[in-house]
Design a protein around this motif. Structure first.
Motif, PDB file in Angstrom:
ATOM      1  N   GLU A 230       0.829  -1.204   0.000  1.00 42.84           N
ATOM      2  CA  GLU A 230       0.000   0.000   0.000  1.00 42.84           C
ATOM      3  C   GLU A 230       0.863   1.253   0.000  1.00 42.84           C
ATOM      4  O   GLU A 230       0.562   2.217  -0.715  1.00 42.84           O
ATOM      5  N   ILE A 231       1.918   1.260   0.775  1.00 45.71           N
ATOM      6  CA  ILE A 231       2.798   2.431   0.845  1.00 45.71           C
ATOM      7  C   ILE A 231       3.462   2.693  -0.509  1.00 45.71           C
ATOM      8  O   ILE A 231       3.546   3.845  -0.968  1.00 45.71           O
ATOM      9  N   MET A 326      10.239 -14.830   5.740  1.00 49.45           N
ATOM     10  CA  MET A 326       9.109 -13.990   5.338  1.00 49.45           C
ATOM     11  C   MET A 326       8.666 -13.035   6.460  1.00 49.45           C
ATOM     12  O   MET A 326       8.441 -11.849   6.203  1.00 49.45           O
ATOM     13  N   PRO A 327       8.515 -13.479   7.697  1.00 48.03           N
ATOM     14  CA  PRO A 327       8.148 -12.524   8.751  1.00 48.03           C
ATOM     15  C   PRO A 327       9.185 -11.420   8.924  1.00 48.03           C
ATOM     16  O   PRO A 327       8.835 -10.239   9.130  1.00 48.03           O
ATOM     17  N   GLU A 328      10.460 -11.793   8.811  1.00 43.03           N
ATOM     18  CA  GLU A 328      11.532 -10.812   8.994  1.00 43.03           C
ATOM     19  C   GLU A 328      11.554  -9.812   7.842  1.00 43.03           C
ATOM     20  O   GLU A 328      11.667  -8.590   8.058  1.00 43.03           O
ATOM     21  N   PHE A 329      11.453 -10.310   6.627  1.00 42.34           N
ATOM     22  CA  PHE A 329      11.475  -9.408   5.475  1.00 42.34           C
ATOM     23  C   PHE A 329      10.259  -8.496   5.463  1.00 42.34           C
ATOM     24  O   PHE A 329      10.374  -7.276   5.271  1.00 42.34           O
ATOM     25  N   ALA A 330       9.081  -9.070   5.673  1.00 42.77           N
ATOM     26  CA  ALA A 330       7.856  -8.273   5.617  1.00 42.77           C
ATOM     27  C   ALA A 330       7.837  -7.203   6.701  1.00 42.77           C
ATOM     28  O   ALA A 330       7.421  -6.060   6.457  1.00 42.77           O
ATOM     29  N   ALA A 331       8.286  -7.550   7.907  1.00 48.58           N
ATOM     30  CA  ALA A 331       8.311  -6.563   8.990  1.00 48.58           C
ATOM     31  C   ALA A 331       9.251  -5.417   8.671  1.00 48.58           C
ATOM     32  O   ALA A 331       8.971  -4.249   8.995  1.00 48.58           O
ATOM     33  N   THR A 332      10.357  -5.728   8.009  1.00 49.76           N
ATOM     34  CA  THR A 332      11.338  -4.693   7.671  1.00 49.76           C
ATOM     35  C   THR A 332      10.830  -3.781   6.568  1.00 49.76           C
ATOM     36  O   THR A 332      10.904  -2.542   6.672  1.00 49.76           O
ATOM     37  N   ALA A 334       7.833  -3.180   5.687  1.00 47.26           N
ATOM     38  CA  ALA A 334       6.648  -2.416   6.080  1.00 47.26           C
ATOM     39  C   ALA A 334       7.032  -1.069   6.681  1.00 47.26           C
ATOM     40  O   ALA A 334       6.199  -0.142   6.722  1.00 47.26           O
ATOM     41  N   ARG A 335       8.280  -0.951   7.118  1.00 48.56           N
ATOM     42  CA  ARG A 335       8.752   0.309   7.701  1.00 48.56           C
ATOM     43  C   ARG A 335       9.455   1.196   6.689  1.00 48.56           C
ATOM     44  O   ARG A 335       9.859   2.321   7.006  1.00 48.56           O
TER      45      ARG A 335
END
Length: 574
Positions: A230-231, A326-332, A334-335
């Motif tokens: 979205e960003i 995937m959790p690590e990449f997506a969390a990063t 997203a910022r």
């Protein structure tokens, strides 16, 4: 932490170890080779739920689906020889689907190993090319150590299956063993340099496409992915049978690169100037037989993010390779934020690019008419309207699944259970696992007539444990996908694909469930409402049998059309 002061049997140590690692459910078909473990499961105060199935393939597929649903290794117990052979299908599914799973197999006693004792198999050889790791535990005191490693291997990097062999006499010997701590998943993170380059590549692109897939996702990672796209206003394509990573109702979702993708979607991917592949291996089906991108160097600028460094550069040479969970990449990501001015410069073009992709997706969501009195496309449109967004849709393999994948809109993380391995018989065991993991959610299994009878015996498991799954059996009297290929390759030479089926309605009732035959499209809505009400109220399985005209082989072509095209092509080549 459990006490380690006194002696315990190997079976007790094993089950205590599973409790330490957070296991709440095991799937099994009992065998004398691991009776000590079964006895430990029956111990007082044991929090582990034991689900007894009617076939080892069903047990393995339930464990694999449970691993998908929970993100924790699905646990399966089977006996040696025939039991392990039956369960191999679940190990293969877990391997190709990148699902954490541990298969425990009872083995002959240690003193008989290597003699070809009754039902003896060398599991290292049998599963060596299929599982991430295969181990045989030769001493009971090593159970905590080796089972801990099994959990770590199953969830770390690219998730997958581990096979643990349990010699029968090892499980009954009593030893003193120190317990391990609960496992902790290990994963890589993207570097600062990689992230900087990643943002630059997105900023420079006018026609980017994100392709998501693979294993190792969780609900939070999917939310972080949504924030990221979205960003940066990026269009998202789902890889084969990974349509639940992003809610299909999201305006940035533009389609599924699996079996039978729309021509417009294929053109859009090929005309992109940046491909961002997140999580998937970019395997045969997602890439239309490795034709969607040039091998080894795609014409588009390419970013590939994967949990396993061995997958990066394996087929496609990318401009940016990122080894990350995937959790690590997506969390990063997203910022992350677009660099100053780039969003303004590209914003109008990017928004138009995304909107056009979404419009093409929506236009492809209206099925055309199909021959016969029951229209599967209309059935899918009705289910799209009445099913809750969190309904879990499972299926095995067969042409019927094309309608499901093409016209259903998956509501988000873990609303889809479908094997990328193309395993028939998967849908019903997966729906059972879904109902065990999420009792309040609706679980609907789609299966062809051939696919369904590969696991129909698990209706007994659903009935025994009070699981109101709904099975929609698409009955066209043949192995449809094979017949389709047969008509393409050997037009008019039909052999070995016709089926003579039982009364599926009577079969459902024999297991104490609900059964109804649907012969007209207009009858489906009321029939589904009755089946759903029965499943919810009685907590028993329900079957709707849909009689489909064999001509309706795909949403866009009939069998006769495929045969005529093949004959014309053959004549033209003469």
């Amino acid at each position: 932490m459990l006490t380690t002061s006194g002696p315990r049997s190997g079976g007790e140590i094993l089950i205590d170890t599973l409790k330490i690692h957070g296991v709440d459910t095991v799937f099994c078909l009992p065998g004398e080779s691991f009776l000590a473990a079964i006895d430990a499961l029956a111990g007082a105060g044991n929090p582990i739920r034991t689900i007894v199935t009617r076939h080892e393939a069903g047990a393995a597929h339930m464990a694999e689906a449970y691993g998908k649903l929970t993100g924790q290794p699905g646990i399966c117990f089977v006996t040696r020889g025939p039991g392990a052979s039956h369960a191999a299908i679940g190990v293969h599914t877990a391997a190709q689907d990148s699902t954490p799973m541990i298969l425990f197999i009872g083995q002959v006693s240690r003193g008989m190993l290597g003699r070809e004792a009754w039902q003896e198999v060398d599991f290292r050889q049998m599963f060596g090319g299929m599982a991430k790791w295969v181990v045989e535990i030769d001493r009971a005191e090593r159970i905590p150590e080796l089972v801990s490693r099994a959990f770590h291997v199953a969830v770390s990097g690219r998730p997958g299956p581990v096979v643990v062999s349990l010699p029968e006499d090892m499980l009954v010997e009593e030893v003193v063993a120190a317990d391990a701590r609960p496992y902790r998943r290990a994963a890589a993170n993207p570097s600062a340099d990689q992230l900087s380059r990643f943002v630059e590549m997105i900023a420079d692109a006018e026609r980017p496409v994100v392709i998501v897939g693979g294993g190792g996702w969780n609900a939070r990672a999917c939310e972080d992915l949504r924030t990221f796209i979205e960003i940066f206003d990026l269009p998202v394509v789902a890889g084969f049978r990974r349509q639940d990573i992003l809610d299909n109702r999201h305006p940035n979702y533009i389609g599924h690169a699996g079996l039978g993708p729309s021509a417009a979607l294929v053109r859009r991917i090929r005309s992109a100037d940046l491909i961002i592949a997140i999580g998937g291996r970019l395997g045969e089906t997602t890439t239309s037989g490795y034709t969607l991108f040039e091998v080894p160097r795609p014409s588009q600028r390419f970013v590939h993010v994967h949990t396993d460094p061995n997958e990066l550069g394996r087929i496609y040479q990318a401009d940016l390779l990122v080894n990350a969970g995937m959790p690590e990449f997506a969390a990063t990501v997203a910022r992350l934020r677009p660099p100053g001015g780039s969003q303004a410069n590209r914003g109008g073009l990017r928004k138009a690019w995304v909107a056009a992709g979404r419009a093409e997706f929506i236009s492809d969501q209206t099925p055309g008419s199909m021959p016969g009195p029951v229209d599967l496309g209309a059935v899918m449109l009705h289910l799209r309207e009445v099913l809750p967004a969190d309904a879990i849709i499972s299926n095995g393999a067969g042409n019927y699944a094309i309608w499901v994948h093409k016209f259903h809109r998956y509501g988000g993380f873990r609303t889809q259970l479908a094997p990328t391995s193309g395993s028939m018989g998967y849908g019903l065991p997966a729906a059972i696992a879904a109902k065990l993991a999420h009792p309040a959610r609706t679980a609907v299994c789609f299966a062809g007539d051939g696919c369904f009878l590969m696991s129909a015996n698990e209706l007994a498991t659903a009935a025994q444990y009070g699981l109101g799954v709904i099975a929609i059996v698409v009955n066209n009297g043949m192995y449809g996908s094979i017949r389709m290929h047969q008509e393409k390759e050997y037009p008019g030479r039909v052999h070995a694909t016709a089926l003579d089926n039982p009364d599926f309605v009577a079969l459902a009732r024999a297991f104490g469930g609900y059964g109804e035959l649907v012969l007209k499209t207009n009858d489906f809505a009321a029939a589904f409402a009755r089946a759903r009400a029965f499943a919810d109220e009685k907590r028993k399985p329900a079957i709707l049998e849909l009689r489909i005209d064999p001509e309706a082989i795909t949403p866009t072509a009939t069998l006769t059309q495929l045969r005529e095209r093949a004959l014309a092509a053959r004549d033209a080549a003469l």
